[in-house]
Write a protein that holds these residues in place. Structure first.
Motif: not given
Ligand SMILES: N[C@@H](CCC(=O)N[C@@H](CS)C(=O)NCC(=O)O)C(=O)O
Length: 211
Positions: A10-13, A38-41, A50-55, A64-67, A105-107, A109-111, A113-115, A170-172
Motif C-alpha cells: 500500500g505504500a508509494a511502492s 527496516a527502511q532505516k537499516s 532517503n530510507g523510504v520505499v520504493p527502491t 528510487y522516487e516513485a514518480a 499532491v503526494q507531499p 500525504f507525507r504531511q 501521515w507524518y505530521p 487510495r491513500w485518502s
Molecule cells: N518521495 C518518495 C517518498 C516515499 C515515501 O514517503 N514512502 C513512505 C511510504 S508511502 C515510506 O517509506 N515511509 C517510511 C518512512 O518514512 O520511514 C517517493 O515517492 O518514492
C-alpha cells in the motif's frame, strides 16, 4: 532486465508494483518491514539513502522516487502506450501531471501521515486539520479538469499519470472526505480498479481495503 522491487504493501511502492504488473515486466519482490523500520537499516540505506520505499534495483543499480520510476518504466515499455512519445504534443501535459502529482499532491500525504516531520509532534493535530482541506482542494482541482478534459488525465488515453493518481486517491480512503466523493475521480477510480493488473496487485500485496 533483472529487476527487484523493494516495497511495503500500500505504500508509494504500489505505483511501481502496479506498473510492473501492468507492463508485464518480470521482477522479484523484496518486502521491506516498515513497522520494524527496516527502511532505516544500513543495508537498505545503502540502496536508498532517503530510507523510504520504493527502491527498484535494475540490473544491480538501485533507483528510487516513485514518480521517476513510473516515468522510467512507461518509457522503457513504449508498446503499452502509458506515456506519450517525447515528440507527441501530449508529452508536455503528461509530464506536467506527473510532476504536479509529485510536487503538489503526494507531499501533502507525507504531511498527513507524518505530521511531526514538518510541524513537530506537539503540533501534529493542528497540521493534520490544516492538511485535509488542502488535499480536498487538490481533488476539486483535478475533478474539474477531468469534467472537461477526461475521462483520463490526458483525455481519452490512459497514461502512467492515471495509475499515480489512483494510488494517491487510495491513500485518502480513510480521510474525512475521500477522493471518491468527487464524481469524476470516483469514475476514474472505478475504471482503474477494473483493470486485471489491479486485482493481481491486490493479491500480491495482500491488500483488501478499497478493493
Ligand atoms: N518521495 C518518495 C517518498 C516515499 C515515501 O514517503 N514512502 C513512505 C511510504 S508511502 C515510506 O517509506 N515511509 C517510511 C518512512 O518514512 O520511514 C517517493 O515517492 O518514492
Amino acid at each position: 532486465m533483472d529487476t527487484t522491487l523493494y516495497y511495503a504493501p500500500g505504500a508509494a511502492s504500489l505505483l511501481v508494483h502496479w506498473l510492473l504488473i501492468e507492463l508485464d515486466v518480470p521482477h522479484a519482490l523484496h518486502l521491506v518491514d516498515t513497522a520494524a523500520k527496516a527502511q532505516k537499516s544500513p543495508e537498505y540505506l545503502a540502496l536508498n539513502p532517503n530510507g523510504v520505499v520504493p527502491t527498484l534495483v535494475i540490473d544491480g543499480k538501485p533507483q528510487y522516487e516513485a514518480a521517476a520510476l513510473a516515468i522510467l518504466l512507461a518509457e522503457r515499455y513504449p508498446d503499452a502506450r502509458l506515456a506519450p512519445a517525447f515528440d507527441d504534443p501530449q508529452s508536455a501535459e503528461y509530464l506536467q501531471w506527473m510532476f504536479n502529482l509529485c510536487n503538489m499532491v503526494q507531499p501533502l500525504f507525507r504531511q498527513w501521515w507524518y505530521p511531526g516531520e514538518p510541524a513537530g509532534e506537539a503540533n501534529a493535530e493542528a497540521l493534520r486539520a490544516h492538511c485535509a482541506p488542502r488535499i480536498e482542494a487538490e481533488w476539486q482541482r483535478i475533478d474539474d479538469h477531468l469534467a472537461t478534459n477526461g475521462p483520463y488525465l490526458l483525455g481519452n488515453d490512459i497514461s502512467a499519470a492515471d495509475f499515480y493518481l489512483t494510488m494517491l486517491m487510495r491513500w485518502s480512503r480513510n480521510m474525512p472526505k475521500p477522493a471518491t466523493e468527487w464524481p469524476q475521480l470516483a469514475a476514474l477510480a472505478q475504471r482503474m480498479k477494473a483493470r486485471p493488473s489491479f486485482k493481481s496487485l491486490y493479491e500480491r500485496e495482500g491488500l483488501t481495503e478499497w478493493a
